[in-house]
Design a protein around this motif. Structure first.
Motif, PDB file in Angstrom:
ATOM      1  N   UNK A  48     -44.206  52.740 -60.161  1.00  0.00           N
ATOM      2  CA  UNK A  48     -44.662  52.788 -61.556  1.00  0.00           C
ATOM      3  C   UNK A  48     -45.568  51.596 -61.873  1.00  0.00           C
ATOM      4  N   UNK A  49     -45.170  50.412 -61.395  1.00  0.00           N
ATOM      5  CA  UNK A  49     -45.958  49.209 -61.661  1.00  0.00           C
ATOM      6  C   UNK A  49     -47.344  49.319 -61.024  1.00  0.00           C
ATOM      7  N   UNK A  50     -47.411  49.863 -59.798  1.00  0.00           N
ATOM      8  CA  UNK A  50     -48.711  49.994 -59.129  1.00  0.00           C
ATOM      9  C   UNK A  50     -49.579  51.023 -59.837  1.00  0.00           C
ATOM     10  N   UNK A  51     -48.989  52.097 -60.286  1.00  0.00           N
ATOM     11  CA  UNK A  51     -49.751  53.098 -61.034  1.00  0.00           C
ATOM     12  C   UNK A  51     -50.297  52.490 -62.322  1.00  0.00           C
ATOM     13  N   UNK A  52     -49.511  51.624 -62.942  1.00  0.00           N
ATOM     14  CA  UNK A  52     -49.941  50.978 -64.175  1.00  0.00           C
ATOM     15  C   UNK A  52     -51.173  50.113 -64.007  1.00  0.00           C
ATOM     16  N   UNK A  53     -51.463  49.697 -62.773  1.00  0.00           N
ATOM     17  CA  UNK A  53     -52.667  48.916 -62.498  1.00  0.00           C
ATOM     18  C   UNK A  53     -53.916  49.795 -62.496  1.00  0.00           C
ATOM     19  N   UNK A  54     -53.715  51.117 -62.456  1.00  0.00           N
ATOM     20  CA  UNK A  54     -54.838  52.042 -62.526  1.00  0.00           C
ATOM     21  C   UNK A  54     -54.991  52.908 -61.288  1.00  0.00           C
ATOM     22  N   UNK A  55     -54.834  54.218 -61.448  1.00  0.00           N
ATOM     23  CA  UNK A  55     -55.151  55.191 -60.399  1.00  0.00           C
ATOM     24  C   UNK A  55     -55.894  56.350 -61.042  1.00  0.00           C
ATOM     25  N   UNK A  56     -56.776  56.953 -60.274  1.00  0.00           N
ATOM     26  CA  UNK A  56     -57.555  58.080 -60.779  1.00  0.00           C
ATOM     27  C   UNK A  56     -56.947  59.421 -60.398  1.00  0.00           C
ATOM     28  N   UNK A  57     -56.164  59.427 -59.318  1.00  0.00           N
ATOM     29  CA  UNK A  57     -55.499  60.648 -58.876  1.00  0.00           C
ATOM     30  C   UNK A  57     -54.127  60.283 -58.350  1.00  0.00           C
ATOM     31  N   UNK A  58     -53.117  60.981 -58.835  1.00  0.00           N
ATOM     32  CA  UNK A  58     -51.737  60.802 -58.363  1.00  0.00           C
ATOM     33  C   UNK A  58     -51.295  62.090 -57.696  1.00  0.00           C
ATOM     34  N   UNK A  59     -50.797  61.971 -56.461  1.00  0.00           N
ATOM     35  CA  UNK A  59     -50.246  63.127 -55.748  1.00  0.00           C
ATOM     36  C   UNK A  59     -48.765  62.875 -55.515  1.00  0.00           C
ATOM     37  N   UNK A  60     -47.925  63.542 -56.299  1.00  0.00           N
ATOM     38  CA  UNK A  60     -46.470  63.436 -56.141  1.00  0.00           C
ATOM     39  C   UNK A  60     -46.038  64.447 -55.086  1.00  0.00           C
ATOM     40  N   UNK A  61     -45.945  63.984 -53.848  1.00  0.00           N
ATOM     41  CA  UNK A  61     -45.692  64.886 -52.736  1.00  0.00           C
ATOM     42  C   UNK A  61     -44.331  64.679 -52.084  1.00  0.00           C
TER      43      UNK A  61
END
Length: 249
Positions: free
Chosen positions: A70-83
């Protein structure tokens, strides 16, 4: 360069997404429990595609692992793949409740929390996408696995509707049988599955990216599985449950 974060990225569909997105020029953040395999996968992608690759070892069936991602996503991602995901070797009545809870935490809570971590930033930037990997099993009734994947489909469609931005997309990906390590890890014998039902992981990733660009809420790769899902929706639940029980997982 856009950044993509992929969970369960060391094998199967997750690794196929990593290859596809690296070829498209994405900076990658790879998440998996296996730190050694993560490092090997990252080095291979760097050499082959010349992209930046970050690794994040985390067990998403734990609060500690989820908080880190969650913390890394909060730094900014353009595409998330929950696999990331798994299946049990036995049926519902044969599986310890703690194992069932671990599955639900990974398939449902992790998808919920990581999607919620990603969407506000994507909406603020006016772009982004989330692909939640479910399964064709979501449209049938067979234990906790299919139930959890049905939740992923419903949640993804709900999130896509609520985000309310045309350039921020959320999609559930529902593949059928894919040649990966999944069945071996689950203690399943795939030898009885007809050859024509098998899909290639790279083809699944390609179909998912195409359907995400088209704005689909649910992606079912391959015409064979589109037909299976369409027929399944027409059959009463008690009959699909009987068929699922006869065929197995």
């Amino acid at each position: 360069m856009p950044t993509a974060l992929i969970t369960g990225a060391t094998a199967g569909i997750g690794a196929a997404f990593a290859r596809r997105l690296a070829a498209d020029g994405f900076t990658l953040v790879l998440v998996s429990r296996d730190e050694l395999r993560l490092a090997e996968r990252a080095e291979d992608l760097k050499r082959r595609y010349g992209v930046a690759v970050e690794t994040l070892p985390a067990d998403l069936a734990t609060d500690q692992g989820l908080t880190a991602v969650e913390a890394r996503i909060g730094e900014g991602v353009d595409l998330l793949v929950n696999n990331a995901g798994f299946a049990h070797p036995g049926g519902f009545l044969e599986t310890p409740v703690e194992d069932e809870r671990r599955m639900l935490k990974l398939h449902c809570e992790a998808v919920l929390r990581l999607t919620l971590a990603a969407l506000p930033g994507m909406k603020a930037r006016g772009r982004g996408g989330v692909i939640n990997v479910a399964s064709v099993a979501a449209f049938f009734t067979r234990g906790t696995y299919s139930a959890s994947k049905a939740w992923v489909v419903n949640f993804s469609a709900s999130a896509a509707t609520e985000v309310g931005h045309p350039r921020v997309k959320v999609m559930a990906l529902c593949p059928g049988f894919v040649r990966t390590e999944f069945h071996e890890r689950a203690g399943m014998d795939p030898s009885d599955i007809p050859g024509f039902l098998w899909l290639k992981a790279d083809a699944v990733a390609d179909a998912a990216m195409r359907d995400l660009a088209l704005g689909k809420l649910v992606s079912v790769p391959d015409l064979r599985y589109k037909a299976i899902v369409a027929v399944g929706k027409l059959i009463p639940h008690n009959l699909t449950a009987l068929v699922s029980a006869r065929i197995g997982r």
